[in-house]
Design a protein around this motif. Structure first.
Motif: not given
Length: 408
Positions: A73, A77, A113, A116-117, A119-121, A123
């Motif tokens: 993750r 980032r 997870s 999901a990371e 997706d968060r960073e 999309g």
């Protein structure tokens, strides 16, 4: 029938400079953008495998399955920061592929997870594809249900064979039934797209053994099958056994016969080839992530030894998990990179597109390549349809030779 290796060319500039320029390129992601996540853990090493994988005793300090998801993750980032700093927008992620190793040695929650990371960073695009590879013995009904609930849309199960003696030669840990059970669990969990991997040409495998494996794969109701000829890689346990005479060398003629058997059985069951080693029930069953590679898209590879590709540059991470983790703590964990020349891009585009059922547009070829395409067609190795070169069945058996003719 494997894809010929392309030798890396040493880059004259620094990785940071070239990756920054690639992230700032307006075309980044224009041909599709994906994420590859490498999970390097295995319970034991299969005798034929030369992938970047590690058992617990080989990991060294600072890396464990418990902490791995957090480390990856962190790289995601860092990847996002490259785009934030150097370009106007991060590309949406259309496909994600978790490979290994055995990704499903991590908990379903850990895999979810990481997804999901991403997706968060970045999309996840609408209708995204998220695949994980799985060894049959590493998943059960509850695990796959949690994985599906965590956003995964596709499962790729390594069956290899339904013959126990073939699995033994390959040093596979699972029983034939385990692979069939994994598919049933995946369907029950809600996975619409499930693939089975087969290996053919293993010493000791009979034509009947492979026919039984094909029939079992079809009977599971999967919508995708990959079938690969066994390749004996230097340095593997299988190579040592062959060199000592304990196991016979695989036969190219047998491998060709097995490929023809795969094409016949899968075609009869409603599958169509879309890449030399891959068959799908329909267009939506095709592995979109692999098509991203083959059709010249871009991707970020996270994890030890993972390769990445953005416009004009390719790079790869440190291979050992411990070294990778140490490097990541100080910045991007890049071990090396190459800038792609026009010749590099030409060779790769011809090599990859030739292997697809959609074919190679003749406009992609240089003049000597177009002349070679006419010769290849005259020899019955390809058809020319709508200004595209499409391999015949015989041409698929000789795909590497066709590529050499087109680019030689």
């Amino acid at each position: 029938m494997g894809v010929p290796a392309i030798s890396p060319v040493a880059a004259a500039t620094s990785p940071a400079t070239d990756i920054a320029a690639a992230a700032a390129d307006p075309s980044a992601g224009s041909a599709g953008f994906g994420f590859y996540v490498h999970v390097p853990f295995c319970v034991s090493r299969c005798g034929y495998c030369d992938f970047n994988t590690y058992t617990a005793s080989e990991l060294g300090a600072g890396v464990s399955r418990d902490t791995y998801a957090s480390i990856v993750r962190s790289e995601i980032r860092s990847a996002a920061a490259q785009f934030t700093e150097h370009s106007e927008a991060r590309p949406k992620v259309e496909t994600v592929f978790f490979g290994g190793g055995t990704p499903t040695l991590l908990s379903a929650a850990d895999l979810a997870s990481i997804l999901a990371e991403i997706d968060r960073e970045f999309g996840l695009a609408d209708g995204y594809e998220a695949t994980t590879e799985a060894n049959p013995e590493s998943v059960d009904a509850d695990y796959l249900a949690e994985l599906h609930d965590g956003g995964f849309t596709r499962l790729s199960v390594g069956m290899q064979s339904t013959a126990s003696h073939v699995l033994k030669v390959l040093d596979r840990e699972h029983s034939p039934q385990k692979a069939l059970d994994a598919v049933a669990h995946a369907h029950k969990a809600g996975f619409e797209h499930v693939s089975l991997d087969l290996i053919y040409g293993t010493p000791g495998e009979s034509a009947a053994d492979f026919a039984n494996s094909l029939a079992a794969a079809v009977d599971t109701g999967v919508d995708h099958v990959s079938a690969y000829a066994l390749i004996v890689e230097d340095g593997t346990a299988l190579a040592r056994r062959i060199r000592s005479g304990r196991v016979p060398q695989p036969s190219d003629d047998v491998a060709a016969d097995r490929y023809l058997a795969a094409e016949a059985a899968l075609s009869a069951a409603g599958f169509s080839w879309y890449e030399v080693s891959n068959w799908a029930k329909n267009d939506t069953a095709r592995c979109r992530h692999n098509l991203l590679y083959w059709e010249g898209g871009h991707w970020w590879g996270a994890g030890p030894g993972a390769h990445s590709h953005l416009p004009g540059v390719r790079w790869w991470n440190h291979k050992h998990p411990s070294t990778y983790g140490t490097a990541l703590a100080q910045g991007l964990p890049v071990a090396g990179h190459e800038t792609l020349t026009d010749d590099d891009r030409y060779l790769e585009r011809v090599l990859l597109l030739t292997r697809l059922a959609s074919g190679l547009p003749l406009a992609e070829l240089r003049p000597d390549g177009r002349a070679a395409a006419e010769r290849v067609a005259a020899e019955g190795l390809a058809d020319i349809e709508d200004d595209r070169l499409v391999l015949t069945l015989r041409g698929r058996l000789l795909a590497d030779a066709v590529v050499r003719d087109l680019t030689g």
